[in-house]
Design an enzyme around this catalytic site. Structure first.
Site, short mmCIF file in Angstrom:
data_model
loop_
_atom_site.label_atom_id
_atom_site.label_comp_id
_atom_site.label_asym_id
_atom_site.label_seq_id
_atom_site.Cartn_x
_atom_site.Cartn_y
_atom_site.Cartn_z
N TYR A 158 0.85 -1.18 0.00
CA TYR A 158 0.00 0.00 0.00
C TYR A 158 0.89 1.23 0.00
O TYR A 158 1.88 1.29 0.73
CB TYR A 158 -0.89 0.01 1.25
CG TYR A 158 -1.71 1.28 1.39
CD1 TYR A 158 -2.98 1.37 0.84
CD2 TYR A 158 -1.18 2.40 2.05
CE1 TYR A 158 -3.72 2.54 0.96
CE2 TYR A 158 -1.92 3.58 2.16
CZ TYR A 158 -3.19 3.63 1.62
OH TYR A 158 -3.92 4.79 1.70
N GLU A 204 -3.46 7.56 -4.11
CA GLU A 204 -3.46 6.28 -3.38
C GLU A 204 -3.24 5.12 -4.35
O GLU A 204 -3.98 4.97 -5.32
CB GLU A 204 -4.78 6.09 -2.64
CG GLU A 204 -4.76 4.85 -1.74
CD GLU A 204 -6.10 4.61 -1.05
OE1 GLU A 204 -7.11 4.42 -1.76
OE2 GLU A 204 -6.13 4.62 0.19
#
Ligand code: GDP
Ligand code: MN
Length: 400
Positions: free
Chosen positions: A109, A197
């Protein structure tokens, strides 16, 4: 402003960032055509909606043949996808991304957001990438790594390297991972993003590092500098009431409930939403009518709140400063008149509780006393008014 994944990946390509080859498709035929142009044995068919959580909701399909691409495209296009982020009503899939499959070895992530506490951009990384970063943050906060970026110097190479090591990238991937971090930061700054993101950022079996998913958000106040980004707007993904309000210069956010409120000042508007919730109400919206209202603008605000039958009651909470209470009072009268004309009713069809304080409050109250508007009740305090409108909406629901 939000854009789709395929558009985000297009923007990232401009910055030299590794993303899988792929093409958008608006129809089943286009999906198959797009797949034909890809040099791959595995295709990924991805629903394009402005919400995450698609993987778990069946919005990401792996296809081995063109026939399977066709089948998945037929299944997904027009489908209402309900994910953790769409709310129970879901979102209709109108576009797909057809991509070459990647040979994933591990998912990570990585994101960049503005951190309000430090007034810096923060880079957030985790080796627990994939679908639900919120769960990782709750259960394994130690697995969330942060690097705060000094606005004067920007992201430094040593910070990116440190992040790559802390995220436990394998030695073969460290340089590639830190290079992608530097480029993502450039994209964040270059396009005035409010969020970048990448979940997942993956290392492939071939030790490549690529962005398998991408979510870019942009600072609305900087959009005037980015006509290329504005052109990516997909209005079908946006709340029609929010668009209408923006066109009228009103700061409105739809919260989905049925107790509407009209307030001046963002702080008071937030407090009003809180207090409606405190008394058991389900706030319909945040609405800051701003400092320089006119009766016409107030009337439009009423139309927006009532549109589609959403508001079952309205709480007007005004602390008049630059905004004068007499203008608000005239606005309420004007709103009643306009709505009566447009809808053929005898005024505003739901209860309206009005709390006025501040500049010209006596004149404002007098206006509403001398020429009362049907369904409008004056409240002496903010607490009392909030409680009253919540109770009135609950009663109306019981009786309906
Ligand atoms: P989201 O659930 O909306 O965030 O959608 P993502 O684009 O992140 O996809 C969800 C998951 O699908 C990823 O975490 C991957 O596990 C999987 N996925 C996406 N693309 C590929 C691919 O090219 N190959 C494989 N094997 N899995 C993929
Ligand atoms: Mn994702």
């Amino acid at each position: 402003m939000n854009i789709h994944e395929y558009q985000s990946k297009q923007v990232l390509r401009e910055f030299g960032i590794n993303v899988p080859n792929g093409k958008p498709a608006f129809s089943v035929e286009e999906a198959v055509e797009a797949a034909k142009t890809l040099d791959t044995k595995v295709y990924v068919v991805k629903a394009q909606i402005h919400a995450g959580g698609r993987g778990k909701a069946g919005g990401v399909k792996i296809a081995k043949t063109l026939d399977e691409v066709k089948g998945y495209a037929e299944e997904l296009l027009g489908k209402i996808l309900v994910t953790k982020q769409t709310g129970p009503e879901g979102k209709e899939v109108r576009r797909l991304l057809i991509e070459e499959g990647s040979n994933i070895a591990k998912e990570y992530y990585l994101s960049f957001v503005n951190d309000r506490n430090t007034a810096k951009i923060v880079m957030i990384g985790s080796e627990e990438g994939g679908t639900s970063i919120e769960e990782v943050a709750a259960e394994h906060p130690d697995k969330i790594i942060k690097e705060y970026i000094d606005p004067a110097f920007g992201l430094q190479a040593f910070q990116a390297t440190r992040m790559a090591y802390k995220m436990n990238f394998k030695p073969e991937a460290i340089r590639k991972a830190s290079a992608i971090m530097m480029k993502l930061y450039n994209a964040f700054i270059g396009k005035d993003c409010s969020q970048v993101e990448i979940n997942p950022l993956v290392v492939t079996a071939e030790d490549d590092v690529i962005c398998l998913d991408a979510k870019l958000n942009f600072d609305d106040s900087a959009l005037f500098r980015h006509p290329d980004i504005v052109a990516l707007r997909d209005e079908t993904e946006e709340d029609p009431k929010e668009r209408w309000a923006a066109e009228e210069g009103l700061n409105y956010v739809n919260l989905g409930g049925d107790v509407a409120c009209m307030v001046n000042g963002a702080g008071l508007a937030m407090a009003t939403v809180d207090i409606l919730k405190y008394y058991g109400g389900n706030p319909a919206n945040f609405l800051d009518v701003g400092g320089s209202s006119t009766p016409e603008k107030i009337a439009t605000a009423f139309e927006i709140m009532l549109d589609g039958g959403q508001a079952k009651g309205i709480f007007v909470n005004i602390f008049g400063g630059i905004n004068r209470c007499d203008v608000i009072a005239e606005g309420i009268q004007k709103a009643a008149q306009i709505i009566a004309e447009k809808q053929g009713t005898d005024g505003i069809p739901v209860p309206v509780v009005v709390r006025l304080e501040g500049t010209n409050v006596e004149i404002g109250r007098k206006i509403l006393e001398e020429k009362p508007v049907k369904n409008v009740i004056m409240a002496p305090t903010m607490e009392g008014g909030a409680e009253q409108i919540v109770n009135l909406v609950k009663e109306a629901e019981k009786n309906s």
